[in-house]
Enzyme design. Sequence first.
Site, PDB file in Angstrom:
ATOM      1  N   VAL A  16       3.019  -4.562 -12.215  1.00 53.60           N
ATOM      2  CA  VAL A  16       4.023  -4.409 -11.160  1.00 53.60           C
ATOM      3  C   VAL A  16       4.552  -5.775 -10.706  1.00 53.60           C
ATOM      4  O   VAL A  16       5.768  -5.992 -10.620  1.00 53.60           O
ATOM      5  CB  VAL A  16       3.438  -3.628  -9.950  1.00 53.60           C
ATOM      6  CG1 VAL A  16       4.486  -3.502  -8.846  1.00 53.60           C
ATOM      7  CG2 VAL A  16       2.957  -2.251 -10.388  1.00 53.60           C
ATOM      8  N   ARG A  47      -5.398 -14.202 -10.985  1.00 54.79           N
ATOM      9  CA  ARG A  47      -6.804 -14.496 -11.291  1.00 54.79           C
ATOM     10  C   ARG A  47      -6.891 -15.535 -12.408  1.00 54.79           C
ATOM     11  O   ARG A  47      -7.723 -16.407 -12.392  1.00 54.79           O
ATOM     12  CB  ARG A  47      -7.463 -13.183 -11.728  1.00 54.79           C
ATOM     13  CG  ARG A  47      -8.918 -13.059 -11.460  1.00 54.79           C
ATOM     14  CD  ARG A  47      -9.381 -11.656 -11.753  1.00 54.79           C
ATOM     15  NE  ARG A  47      -8.424 -10.916 -12.592  1.00 54.79           N
ATOM     16  CZ  ARG A  47      -8.473  -9.636 -12.834  1.00 54.79           C
ATOM     17  NH1 ARG A  47      -9.442  -8.909 -12.303  1.00 54.79           N
ATOM     18  NH2 ARG A  47      -7.604  -9.033 -13.603  1.00 54.79           N
ATOM     19  N   LYS A 106      -2.411   2.168  -3.118  1.00 53.44           N
ATOM     20  CA  LYS A 106      -2.745   3.493  -2.569  1.00 53.44           C
ATOM     21  C   LYS A 106      -4.206   3.602  -2.164  1.00 53.44           C
ATOM     22  O   LYS A 106      -4.547   4.194  -1.148  1.00 53.44           O
ATOM     23  CB  LYS A 106      -2.393   4.590  -3.568  1.00 53.44           C
ATOM     24  CG  LYS A 106      -3.205   4.538  -4.862  1.00 53.44           C
ATOM     25  CD  LYS A 106      -2.417   4.970  -6.044  1.00 53.44           C
ATOM     26  CE  LYS A 106      -2.069   3.751  -6.841  1.00 53.44           C
ATOM     27  NZ  LYS A 106      -1.456   3.996  -8.127  1.00 53.44           N
ATOM     28  N   GLU A 130       6.053   1.944   0.149  1.00 53.81           N
ATOM     29  CA  GLU A 130       6.740   3.013  -0.591  1.00 53.81           C
ATOM     30  C   GLU A 130       6.165   3.194  -1.998  1.00 53.81           C
ATOM     31  O   GLU A 130       6.047   4.311  -2.511  1.00 53.81           O
ATOM     32  CB  GLU A 130       8.237   2.669  -0.696  1.00 53.81           C
ATOM     33  CG  GLU A 130       9.078   3.710  -1.365  1.00 53.81           C
ATOM     34  CD  GLU A 130       9.125   5.002  -0.590  1.00 53.81           C
ATOM     35  OE1 GLU A 130       9.715   5.047   0.483  1.00 53.81           O
ATOM     36  OE2 GLU A 130       8.544   6.002  -1.072  1.00 53.81           O
ATOM     37  N   GLY A 135       5.305   6.041  -7.331  1.00 52.97           N
ATOM     38  CA  GLY A 135       6.076   4.959  -7.937  1.00 52.97           C
ATOM     39  C   GLY A 135       7.475   4.784  -7.389  1.00 52.97           C
ATOM     40  O   GLY A 135       7.658   4.454  -6.212  1.00 52.97           O
ATOM     41  N   ILE A 137       9.777   6.917  -6.747  1.00 54.07           N
ATOM     42  CA  ILE A 137      10.409   8.016  -5.994  1.00 54.07           C
ATOM     43  C   ILE A 137      10.408   7.706  -4.499  1.00 54.07           C
ATOM     44  O   ILE A 137       9.344   7.488  -3.918  1.00 54.07           O
ATOM     45  CB  ILE A 137       9.664   9.345  -6.228  1.00 54.07           C
ATOM     46  CG1 ILE A 137       9.513   9.628  -7.724  1.00 54.07           C
ATOM     47  CG2 ILE A 137      10.373  10.488  -5.533  1.00 54.07           C
ATOM     48  CD1 ILE A 137       8.634  10.832  -8.035  1.00 54.07           C
ATOM     49  N   LYS A 206      -3.296   9.474  -2.804  1.00 49.24           N
ATOM     50  CA  LYS A 206      -1.888   9.721  -2.471  1.00 49.24           C
ATOM     51  C   LYS A 206      -1.759  10.913  -1.513  1.00 49.24           C
ATOM     52  O   LYS A 206      -0.928  10.903  -0.599  1.00 49.24           O
ATOM     53  CB  LYS A 206      -1.088   9.959  -3.748  1.00 49.24           C
ATOM     54  CG  LYS A 206      -1.002   8.696  -4.611  1.00 49.24           C
ATOM     55  CD  LYS A 206      -0.563   9.020  -6.025  1.00 49.24           C
ATOM     56  CE  LYS A 206      -0.446   7.763  -6.868  1.00 49.24           C
ATOM     57  NZ  LYS A 206      -0.214   8.042  -8.283  1.00 49.24           N
ATOM     58  N   GLY A 305       4.597   2.757 -13.722  1.00 50.32           N
ATOM     59  CA  GLY A 305       5.255   1.813 -14.630  1.00 50.32           C
ATOM     60  C   GLY A 305       5.729   0.604 -13.853  1.00 50.32           C
ATOM     61  O   GLY A 305       6.048   0.707 -12.656  1.00 50.32           O
TER      62      GLY A 305
HETATM   63  N1  LIG Z   1       0.976   0.003 -12.664  1.00 52.64           N
HETATM   64  C1  LIG Z   1       1.617   1.009 -12.074  1.00 52.64           C
HETATM   65  O1  LIG Z   1       2.350   1.773 -12.717  1.00 52.64           O
HETATM   66  C2  LIG Z   1       1.477   1.208 -10.586  1.00 52.64           C
HETATM   67  C3  LIG Z   1       2.198   2.254  -9.965  1.00 52.64           C
HETATM   68  C4  LIG Z   1       2.103   2.409  -8.578  1.00 52.64           C
HETATM   69  C5  LIG Z   1       1.281   1.576  -7.851  1.00 52.64           C
HETATM   70  N2  LIG Z   1       0.560   0.598  -8.502  1.00 52.64           N
HETATM   71  C6  LIG Z   1      -0.308  -0.252  -7.681  1.00 52.64           C
HETATM   72  O2  LIG Z   1       0.133  -1.591  -7.798  1.00 52.64           O
HETATM   73  C7  LIG Z   1      -0.981  -2.470  -7.692  1.00 52.64           C
HETATM   74  C8  LIG Z   1      -0.985  -3.393  -8.887  1.00 52.64           C
HETATM   75  O3  LIG Z   1      -1.112  -2.628 -10.073  1.00 52.64           O
HETATM   76  P1  LIG Z   1      -0.847  -3.277 -11.505  1.00 52.64           P
HETATM   77  O4  LIG Z   1      -0.787  -2.142 -12.451  1.00 52.64           O
HETATM   78  O5  LIG Z   1       0.291  -4.236 -11.450  1.00 52.64           O
HETATM   79  O6  LIG Z   1      -2.223  -4.088 -11.729  1.00 52.64           O
HETATM   80  P2  LIG Z   1      -2.524  -5.198 -12.832  1.00 52.64           P
HETATM   81  O7  LIG Z   1      -1.563  -5.125 -13.954  1.00 52.64           O
HETATM   82  O8  LIG Z   1      -3.986  -5.094 -13.119  1.00 52.64           O
HETATM   83  O9  LIG Z   1      -2.247  -6.569 -12.053  1.00 52.64           O
HETATM   84  C9  LIG Z   1      -3.099  -7.057 -11.045  1.00 52.64           C
HETATM   85  C10 LIG Z   1      -2.712  -8.497 -10.743  1.00 52.64           C
HETATM   86  O10 LIG Z   1      -3.529  -8.967  -9.689  1.00 52.64           O
HETATM   87  C11 LIG Z   1      -4.092 -10.216 -10.065  1.00 52.64           C
HETATM   88  N3  LIG Z   1      -5.392 -10.343  -9.411  1.00 52.64           N
HETATM   89  C12 LIG Z   1      -6.492  -9.576  -9.575  1.00 52.64           C
HETATM   90  N4  LIG Z   1      -7.470 -10.011  -8.745  1.00 52.64           N
HETATM   91  C13 LIG Z   1      -6.971 -11.047  -8.068  1.00 52.64           C
HETATM   92  C14 LIG Z   1      -7.501 -11.924  -7.085  1.00 52.64           C
HETATM   93  N5  LIG Z   1      -8.740 -11.788  -6.634  1.00 52.64           N
HETATM   94  N6  LIG Z   1      -6.699 -12.902  -6.595  1.00 52.64           N
HETATM   95  C15 LIG Z   1      -5.430 -13.060  -7.052  1.00 52.64           C
HETATM   96  N7  LIG Z   1      -4.877 -12.260  -7.985  1.00 52.64           N
HETATM   97  C16 LIG Z   1      -5.641 -11.278  -8.495  1.00 52.64           C
HETATM   98  C17 LIG Z   1      -4.201 -10.186 -11.580  1.00 52.64           C
HETATM   99  O11 LIG Z   1      -4.239 -11.499 -12.062  1.00 52.64           O
HETATM  100  P3  LIG Z   1      -4.214 -11.821 -13.634  1.00 52.64           P
HETATM  101  O12 LIG Z   1      -2.802 -11.539 -14.098  1.00 52.64           O
HETATM  102  O13 LIG Z   1      -4.532 -13.249 -13.709  1.00 52.64           O
HETATM  103  O14 LIG Z   1      -5.225 -10.908 -14.246  1.00 52.64           O
HETATM  104  C18 LIG Z   1      -2.909  -9.456 -11.928  1.00 52.64           C
HETATM  105  O15 LIG Z   1      -1.830 -10.353 -11.993  1.00 52.64           O
HETATM  106  C19 LIG Z   1      -2.210  -1.561  -7.540  1.00 52.64           C
HETATM  107  O16 LIG Z   1      -2.511  -1.383  -6.182  1.00 52.64           O
HETATM  108  C20 LIG Z   1      -1.754  -0.263  -8.155  1.00 52.64           C
HETATM  109  O17 LIG Z   1      -2.441   0.871  -7.636  1.00 52.64           O
HETATM  110  C21 LIG Z   1       0.649   0.396  -9.830  1.00 52.64           C
END
Ligand SMILES: NC(=O)c1ccc[n+]([C@@H]2O[C@H](COP(=O)([O-])OP(=O)(O)OC[C@H]3O[C@@H](n4cnc5c(N)ncnc54)[C@H](OP(=O)(O)O)[C@@H]3O)[C@@H](O)[C@H]2O)c1
Length: 429
Positions: A16, A47, A106, A130, A135, A137, A206, A305
């Site tokens: 995201v 990280r 969430k 939101e 996502g 919507i 959710k 996504g």
């Molecule tokens: N993916 C989806 O479709 C989606 C949809 C709706 C909501 N969400 C929500 O959006 C959020 C992010 O999801 P995502 O899919 O983008 O996750 P992700 O791809 O795993 O990305 C997480 C990011 O956080 C960083 N991170 C992890 N621990 C950290 C720390 N302690 N300090 C600083 N940075 C740290 C990671 O760093 P690195 O890059 O270095 O590993 C990475 O850049 C979550 O809450 C998820 O529930 C996601």
Amino acid sequence: MRTRPLKVALLGCGVVGSEVARIMTTHADDLTARIGAPVELAGVAVRRPSKVRAGIDPALVTTDATALVKRGDIDVVVEVIGGIEPARTLITTAFEHGASVVSANKALLAQDGAALHAAAEEHGRDLYYEAAVAGAIPLIRPLRESLAGDKINRVMGIVNGTTNFILDKMDSTGAGYQEALDEATALGYAEADPTADVEAFDAAAKAAILAGIAFHTRVRLDDVYREGMTEVTAADFASAKGMGCTIKLLALCERAADGGSVTARVHPAMIPLTHPLASVRGAYNAVFVESDAAGQLMFYGPGAGGSPTASAVLGDLVAVCRNKLGGATGPGESAYTQLPVSPMGDVVTRYHISLDVADKPGVLAQVATVFAEHGVSIDTVRQSGKDGEASLVVVTHRASDASLAGTVEALRGLDTVRGVSSIMRVEGE
Ligand SMILES: NC(=O)c1ccc[n+]([C@@H]2O[C@H](COP(=O)([O-])OP(=O)(O)OC[C@H]3O[C@@H](n4cnc5c(N)ncnc54)[C@H](OP(=O)(O)O)[C@@H]3O)[C@@H](O)[C@H]2O)c1
């Protein structure tokens, strides 16, 4: 137009976060015009700092998220790290140091939404999320703002794309659960560990957020009844088809008829093919809202996504920046009704029950008596069998979950009942 930019700290640059950064750059002029001031990416916490991140100035990247949110010159913190800690502490620290927060988290909002809202209010900041539900919507803002003058009675939705993809595959191809899950994994719709999706933890979080906003009360993750979809079988789909239904993993948030309590639950359920949610295919999400004045509303679109989720995050970012420039904050938590959350046993719905029974005279009457003794009225019974064994499919009229549970326990105690192979709720009629 203000020329001094509003400064944004991005916590997380994964699926995201990387899309949030990309859209902030590619749509910079439009965002400036819509907000009334430029927005500047002032820091990106991750990280693994050495990872190459397209379009991100390496000078902005840090592993010290705490120092970033404490800088004091940050206007908005976008939290897309996920999980409970360090996200929770980073958000509250951001409020303390002058920033408003946009989050997609969430899990955190469902667990600690009340405390985070209280912290935002204490410091006069915004907390927008939101992207945390469904996502791209628009759902939180329509419930919180557009429907603020109405009375919402029911929210029923498909809020997890992975499980909808799996169930849709089972429905359209006759595949079993494992086969459909394997395909979802191969196509990138399911994670290597799909537990959060298939056991409905994600959908339950959710549901907690939606119920709280819809009914102006506090609903925590622990208040949500949760059943995963790993036990749904091809036979259940065949049975559903026979009734003109399909099977979806539904999040259901309901206000009791007397208005005195609410319920929130997540479980697989049969819904008629004529219901709008039945036609939600693949990994799409949809949420069906019923209210006093508006009637029935349906919100539909991609529920996950990077790019769709970033769309929702950016919408919040624009709103929070506008609030900041206007010296105001948006709506905070509205939990004034303080309605209790009733246990699952109080939920009233219809049920589809499959039983394996001995194929001999009197069994049907025996089974019917057990239903009657527990106050569960039968709508239809279908029997098939040979060689001394038979299957019974019973569809009930509306009954409480507690009555149904008592019925099933008693059925299991009958010598002539070999097993209760499936119990599924029937919704959306
Ligand atoms: N993916 C989806 O479709 C989606 C949809 C709706 C909501 N969400 C929500 O959006 C959020 C992010 O999801 P995502 O899919 O983008 O996750 P992700 O791809 O795993 O990305 C997480 C990011 O956080 C960083 N991170 C992890 N621990 C950290 C720390 N302690 N300090 C600083 N940075 C740290 C990671 O760093 P690195 O890059 O270095 O590993 C990475 O850049 C979550 O809450 C998820 O529930 C996601």
